[in-house]
Scaffold this active site. Structure first.
Site, PDB file in Angstrom:
ATOM      1  CG  HIS A 164       4.175   3.534   5.400  1.00  0.00           C
ATOM      2  ND1 HIS A 164       3.282   3.457   4.372  1.00  0.00           N
ATOM      3  CD2 HIS A 164       5.236   4.249   4.905  1.00  0.00           C
ATOM      4  CE1 HIS A 164       3.759   4.070   3.306  1.00  0.00           C
ATOM      5  NE2 HIS A 164       4.941   4.559   3.603  1.00  0.00           N
ATOM      6  CG  ASN A 214       3.622   3.506  -0.628  1.00  0.00           C
ATOM      7  OD1 ASN A 214       3.028   4.538  -0.919  1.00  0.00           O
ATOM      8  ND2 ASN A 214       4.647   3.493   0.207  1.00  0.00           N
TER       9      ASN A 214
HETATM   10  C1  LIG Z   1       7.370   9.741 -10.129  1.00  0.00           C
HETATM   11  C2  LIG Z   1       8.282   8.579 -10.038  1.00  0.00           C
HETATM   12  C3  LIG Z   1       7.549   7.290 -10.080  1.00  0.00           C
HETATM   13  C4  LIG Z   1       8.461   6.166  -9.865  1.00  0.00           C
HETATM   14  C5  LIG Z   1       7.848   4.871  -9.577  1.00  0.00           C
HETATM   15  C6  LIG Z   1       6.814   4.824  -8.511  1.00  0.00           C
HETATM   16  C7  LIG Z   1       7.331   4.962  -7.143  1.00  0.00           C
HETATM   17  C8  LIG Z   1       6.227   5.374  -6.232  1.00  0.00           C
HETATM   18  C9  LIG Z   1       6.738   5.910  -4.985  1.00  0.00           C
HETATM   19  C10 LIG Z   1       5.675   6.041  -3.931  1.00  0.00           C
HETATM   20  C11 LIG Z   1       6.219   6.871  -2.818  1.00  0.00           C
HETATM   21  C12 LIG Z   1       5.627   6.524  -1.523  1.00  0.00           C
HETATM   22  C13 LIG Z   1       6.217   7.326  -0.407  1.00  0.00           C
HETATM   23  C14 LIG Z   1       5.620   7.020   0.923  1.00  0.00           C
HETATM   24  O1  LIG Z   1       5.896   5.729   1.364  1.00  0.00           O
HETATM   25  C15 LIG Z   1       4.162   7.298   1.088  1.00  0.00           C
HETATM   26  C16 LIG Z   1       3.845   8.766   0.966  1.00  0.00           C
HETATM   27  O2  LIG Z   1       4.156   9.564   1.797  1.00  0.00           O
HETATM   28  S1  LIG Z   1       3.030   9.171  -0.428  1.00  0.00           S
HETATM   29  C17 LIG Z   1       2.848  10.896  -0.316  1.00  0.00           C
HETATM   30  C18 LIG Z   1       1.607  11.277   0.405  1.00  0.00           C
HETATM   31  N1  LIG Z   1       1.491  12.711   0.367  1.00  0.00           N
HETATM   32  C19 LIG Z   1       0.731  13.335  -0.514  1.00  0.00           C
HETATM   33  O3  LIG Z   1       0.070  12.728  -1.318  1.00  0.00           O
HETATM   34  C20 LIG Z   1       0.802  14.844  -0.451  1.00  0.00           C
HETATM   35  C21 LIG Z   1      -0.190  15.463  -1.346  1.00  0.00           C
HETATM   36  N2  LIG Z   1      -0.095  16.919  -1.248  1.00  0.00           N
HETATM   37  C22 LIG Z   1      -0.742  17.652  -0.307  1.00  0.00           C
HETATM   38  O4  LIG Z   1      -1.471  17.128   0.518  1.00  0.00           O
HETATM   39  C23 LIG Z   1      -0.509  19.136  -0.373  1.00  0.00           C
HETATM   40  O5  LIG Z   1      -0.094  19.461  -1.650  1.00  0.00           O
HETATM   41  C24 LIG Z   1       0.540  19.638   0.697  1.00  0.00           C
HETATM   42  C25 LIG Z   1       1.842  18.874   0.624  1.00  0.00           C
HETATM   43  C26 LIG Z   1      -0.054  19.523   2.095  1.00  0.00           C
HETATM   44  C27 LIG Z   1       0.869  21.101   0.406  1.00  0.00           C
HETATM   45  O6  LIG Z   1      -0.305  21.797   0.270  1.00  0.00           O
HETATM   46  P1  LIG Z   1      -0.382  23.154  -0.595  1.00  0.00           P
HETATM   47  O7  LIG Z   1      -1.739  23.701  -0.429  1.00  0.00           O
HETATM   48  O8  LIG Z   1       0.105  22.884  -1.934  1.00  0.00           O
HETATM   49  O9  LIG Z   1       0.733  24.072   0.048  1.00  0.00           O
HETATM   50  P2  LIG Z   1       0.764  24.882   1.393  1.00  0.00           P
HETATM   51  O10 LIG Z   1       2.210  25.163   1.610  1.00  0.00           O
HETATM   52  O11 LIG Z   1      -0.187  26.035   1.304  1.00  0.00           O
HETATM   53  O12 LIG Z   1       0.294  23.884   2.533  1.00  0.00           O
HETATM   54  C28 LIG Z   1      -1.076  23.591   2.846  1.00  0.00           C
HETATM   55  C29 LIG Z   1      -1.255  23.635   4.341  1.00  0.00           C
HETATM   56  O13 LIG Z   1      -0.480  22.635   4.980  1.00  0.00           O
HETATM   57  C30 LIG Z   1       0.475  23.261   5.860  1.00  0.00           C
HETATM   58  N3  LIG Z   1       1.748  22.530   5.767  1.00  0.00           N
HETATM   59  C31 LIG Z   1       2.331  22.110   4.640  1.00  0.00           C
HETATM   60  N4  LIG Z   1       3.450  21.442   4.921  1.00  0.00           N
HETATM   61  C32 LIG Z   1       3.576  21.475   6.266  1.00  0.00           C
HETATM   62  C33 LIG Z   1       4.508  20.939   7.178  1.00  0.00           C
HETATM   63  N5  LIG Z   1       5.572  20.247   6.747  1.00  0.00           N
HETATM   64  N6  LIG Z   1       4.322  21.144   8.501  1.00  0.00           N
HETATM   65  C34 LIG Z   1       3.260  21.827   8.958  1.00  0.00           C
HETATM   66  N7  LIG Z   1       2.306  22.337   8.147  1.00  0.00           N
HETATM   67  C35 LIG Z   1       2.469  22.179   6.818  1.00  0.00           C
HETATM   68  C36 LIG Z   1       0.604  24.672   5.374  1.00  0.00           C
HETATM   69  O14 LIG Z   1       0.975  25.526   6.404  1.00  0.00           O
HETATM   70  C37 LIG Z   1      -0.775  24.967   4.851  1.00  0.00           C
HETATM   71  O15 LIG Z   1      -1.637  25.325   5.904  1.00  0.00           O
HETATM   72  P3  LIG Z   1      -2.782  26.437   5.648  1.00  0.00           P
HETATM   73  O16 LIG Z   1      -2.017  27.671   5.319  1.00  0.00           O
HETATM   74  O17 LIG Z   1      -3.616  25.925   4.510  1.00  0.00           O
HETATM   75  O18 LIG Z   1      -3.524  26.480   6.909  1.00  0.00           O
HETATM   76  N1  LIG Z   2       9.896  10.418   1.180  1.00  0.00           N
HETATM   77  C1  LIG Z   2       8.674   9.986   1.451  1.00  0.00           C
HETATM   78  O1  LIG Z   2       7.683  10.569   0.995  1.00  0.00           O
HETATM   79  C2  LIG Z   2       8.477   8.788   2.349  1.00  0.00           C
HETATM   80  C3  LIG Z   2       7.192   8.555   2.884  1.00  0.00           C
HETATM   81  C4  LIG Z   2       6.999   7.458   3.747  1.00  0.00           C
HETATM   82  C5  LIG Z   2       8.065   6.620   4.041  1.00  0.00           C
HETATM   83  N2  LIG Z   2       9.294   6.893   3.499  1.00  0.00           N
HETATM   84  C6  LIG Z   2      10.387   6.005   3.909  1.00  0.00           C
HETATM   85  O2  LIG Z   2      11.086   6.636   4.963  1.00  0.00           O
HETATM   86  C7  LIG Z   2      12.488   6.340   4.887  1.00  0.00           C
HETATM   87  C8  LIG Z   2      13.273   7.628   4.779  1.00  0.00           C
HETATM   88  O3  LIG Z   2      12.848   8.352   3.644  1.00  0.00           O
HETATM   89  P1  LIG Z   2      13.144   9.918   3.492  1.00  0.00           P
HETATM   90  O4  LIG Z   2      12.343  10.383   2.340  1.00  0.00           O
HETATM   91  O5  LIG Z   2      13.020  10.586   4.816  1.00  0.00           O
HETATM   92  O6  LIG Z   2      14.681   9.867   3.065  1.00  0.00           O
HETATM   93  P2  LIG Z   2      15.777  11.041   3.125  1.00  0.00           P
HETATM   94  O7  LIG Z   2      16.740  10.720   2.064  1.00  0.00           O
HETATM   95  O8  LIG Z   2      15.113  12.366   3.139  1.00  0.00           O
HETATM   96  O9  LIG Z   2      16.429  10.823   4.571  1.00  0.00           O
HETATM   97  C9  LIG Z   2      17.130   9.677   4.945  1.00  0.00           C
HETATM   98  C10 LIG Z   2      18.181  10.087   5.971  1.00  0.00           C
HETATM   99  O10 LIG Z   2      18.741   8.915   6.556  1.00  0.00           O
HETATM  100  C11 LIG Z   2      20.118   9.205   6.809  1.00  0.00           C
HETATM  101  N3  LIG Z   2      20.798   7.923   6.958  1.00  0.00           N
HETATM  102  C12 LIG Z   2      21.155   7.045   6.000  1.00  0.00           C
HETATM  103  N4  LIG Z   2      21.714   5.958   6.567  1.00  0.00           N
HETATM  104  C13 LIG Z   2      21.711   6.150   7.901  1.00  0.00           C
HETATM  105  C14 LIG Z   2      22.123   5.375   9.020  1.00  0.00           C
HETATM  106  N5  LIG Z   2      22.673   4.174   8.878  1.00  0.00           N
HETATM  107  N6  LIG Z   2      21.958   5.893  10.265  1.00  0.00           N
HETATM  108  C15 LIG Z   2      21.401   7.120  10.445  1.00  0.00           C
HETATM  109  N7  LIG Z   2      20.984   7.897   9.413  1.00  0.00           N
HETATM  110  C16 LIG Z   2      21.129   7.410   8.163  1.00  0.00           C
HETATM  111  C17 LIG Z   2      20.582  10.044   5.633  1.00  0.00           C
HETATM  112  O11 LIG Z   2      21.725  10.795   5.982  1.00  0.00           O
HETATM  113  C18 LIG Z   2      19.342  10.900   5.375  1.00  0.00           C
HETATM  114  O12 LIG Z   2      19.421  12.128   6.041  1.00  0.00           O
HETATM  115  C19 LIG Z   2      12.642   5.375   3.717  1.00  0.00           C
HETATM  116  O13 LIG Z   2      12.554   4.066   4.192  1.00  0.00           O
HETATM  117  C20 LIG Z   2      11.445   5.719   2.846  1.00  0.00           C
HETATM  118  O14 LIG Z   2      11.052   4.677   2.005  1.00  0.00           O
HETATM  119  C21 LIG Z   2       9.533   7.948   2.669  1.00  0.00           C
END
Ligand SMILES: CCCCCCCCCCCCC[C@H](O)CC(=O)SCCNC(=O)CCNC(=O)[C@H](O)C(C)(C)COP(=O)(O)OP(=O)(O)OC[C@H]1O[C@@H](n2cnc3c(N)ncnc32)[C@H](O)[C@@H]1OP(=O)(O)O
Ligand SMILES: NC(=O)c1ccc[n+]([C@@H]2O[C@H](COP(=O)([O-])OP(=O)(O)OC[C@H]3O[C@@H](n4cnc5c(N)ncnc54)[C@H](O)[C@@H]3O)[C@@H](O)[C@H]2O)c1
Length: 310
Positions: A164, A214
């Site tokens: 994850h 999560n």
């Molecule tokens: C709301 C609905 C609720 C419904 C019910 C509840 C459901 C709950 C759902 C839970 C979802 C879980 C999903 C998943 O399973 C788990 C997760 O992934 S949870 C998410 C975890 N992530 C976070 O918490 C991100 C928090 N944010 C940050 O850390 C920062 O904001 C950021 C994203 C890094 C961005 O930073 P900023 O300063 O804002 O913006 P910058 O653009 O300046 O970026 C900073 C720094 O990072 C570099 N960078 C950013 N993105 C990338 C990238 N993709 N690749 C490479 N580098 C990246 C960027 O260049 C900057 O570098 P610097 O310039 O500082 O050196």
């Molecule tokens: N979004 C997040 O922050 C996050 C963080 C951690 C884990 N995840 C998990 O990762 C998974 C993907 O999430 P995401 O946010 O990247 O979703 P997304 O919607 O950005 O991407 C999913 C992709 O899967 C493709 N897809 C769907 N069915 C497919 C299949 N049978 N074969 C090949 N491709 C297929 C879709 O075309 C789409 O491009 C989910 O299980 C999600 O819960 C999401």
């Protein structure tokens, strides 16, 4: 600054961790799959990125190239030519495909990152289990589903586990490595070593709903939407409050838009179905409305906030 440190640590050769895994197939080329493909290629592994939609693959390649450029700027600050080489070489290790079966023929590890729907994941894993070489480890990046339940359709239950990642994958340092009831010790060790090889700090968790992050994040984010829905505070004020009052890099509603409201709805609905009596997981009308209107957050240009389309 912390992020700067992370990225340097991730890719400095002195701290590189060896893994026996050299060929990785990532299924799902969306937000997460593209990030997982990127960090694997950066670590020197051969990657095949698979999606059902070829437009998604084109978009992913572009975003991976941009994000590699951001990484290169930091590592090779004063050596732009080496930075360009890093980007070109990493990109050359990533191939794309729309056919999962042919894409796993040489895979040591398959990481699935498709839609958060158990039936769709089952259909995919059945196919992968039949077609993959016997040594291939199958892993899911699921946010909320049970690893054992996903693994129920495969024969190689000993070679199945959870990996994850967190969004954005190239920046977030954590990897939760999930050992299912039948995951073998060898598979678990291989997943831990691979996680380290792609620059992540690995923690271990049992196959419990939401793993560690999560299980805590879902109720927090859901309560934030309910607070907003009741009109107790504006979206912006809720987000400012959690950033300035609790030190989070993003507020909960911003984070929902960033993760994707479609994905957050899949997670909440799945848990509500499984635990119907749990008030924390009850459906949220506002979230359902936004999703039904196609407002998934950053990826569609609107969620709780509006975004410029990329
Ligand atoms: C709301 C609905 C609720 C419904 C019910 C509840 C459901 C709950 C759902 C839970 C979802 C879980 C999903 C998943 O399973 C788990 C997760 O992934 S949870 C998410 C975890 N992530 C976070 O918490 C991100 C928090 N944010 C940050 O850390 C920062 O904001 C950021 C994203 C890094 C961005 O930073 P900023 O300063 O804002 O913006 P910058 O653009 O300046 O970026 C900073 C720094 O990072 C570099 N960078 C950013 N993105 C990338 C990238 N993709 N690749 C490479 N580098 C990246 C960027 O260049 C900057 O570098 P610097 O310039 O500082 O050196
Ligand atoms: N979004 C997040 O922050 C996050 C963080 C951690 C884990 N995840 C998990 O990762 C998974 C993907 O999430 P995401 O946010 O990247 O979703 P997304 O919607 O950005 O991407 C999913 C992709 O899967 C493709 N897809 C769907 N069915 C497919 C299949 N049978 N074969 C090949 N491709 C297929 C879709 O075309 C789409 O491009 C989910 O299980 C999600 O819960 C999401």
């Amino acid at each position: 600054m912390i992020q700067f440190g992370v990225i340097v640590r991730n890719f400095s050769s002195s701290s590189a961790v060896q893994s026996a895994i050299k060929n990785v197939t990532v299924i799902g080329g969306g937000l997460m799959g593209s990030g997982i493909a990127q960090v694997s290629a950066q670590a020197g592994q051969n990657v095949i990125l698979v999606d059902v939609n070829s437009d998604v693959l084109t978009k992913s390649q572009k975003s991976i190239s941009n994000n590699l450029g951001r990484v290169a700027k930091k590592i090779y600050k004063d050596k732009p030519q080496e930075g360009e080489k890093f980007v070109t070489e990493s990109m050359s290790r990533i191939k794309t495909s729309t056919d999962p079966v042919s894409a796993i023929k040489s895979a040591d590890l398959v990481v699935e990152a498709i839609v958060e729907n158990i039936d769709v994941k089952h259909e995919l894993f059945k196919k992968l289990d039949e077609a993959a070489p016997s040594h291939t480890i199958l892993a899911s990046n699921t946010s909320s589903l049970s690893i054992d339940e996903i693994a129920s359709v495969v024969k190689r239950k000993d070679k199945f586990g959870g990996l994850h990642f967190f969004n954005p994958v190239p920046v977030m340092r954590l990897l939760e490595v999930v050992k299912g009831a039948e995951t073998s010790d060898a598979t678990y060790e291989a997943m831990m070593a691979w996680g380290k090889s792609v620059g992540k700090t690995c923690i271990t968790c049992k196959d419990t709903p939401g793993f560690v992050v999560n299980r805590l994040l879902v109720p927090y984010m859901a309560e934030a939407v309910r607070l907003f829905e009741r009109g107790d505070a504006s979206a912006r004020d809720i987000d400012i409050a959690m950033k300035l009052g609790a030190g989070y890099p993003m507020g909960p509603l911003e984070l929902g838009d960033y993760v994707g409201l479609d994905t957050t709805k899949f997670i909440l609905d799945g848990w509500h179905k499984k635990y119907p009596e749990e008030a924390l997981f009850k459906p949220i009308p506002l979230l359902n409305k936004l999703v039904s209107e196609g407002k998934f957050g950053v990826k569609t240009g609107e969620g709780f906030y509006k975004y410029e389309k990329k």
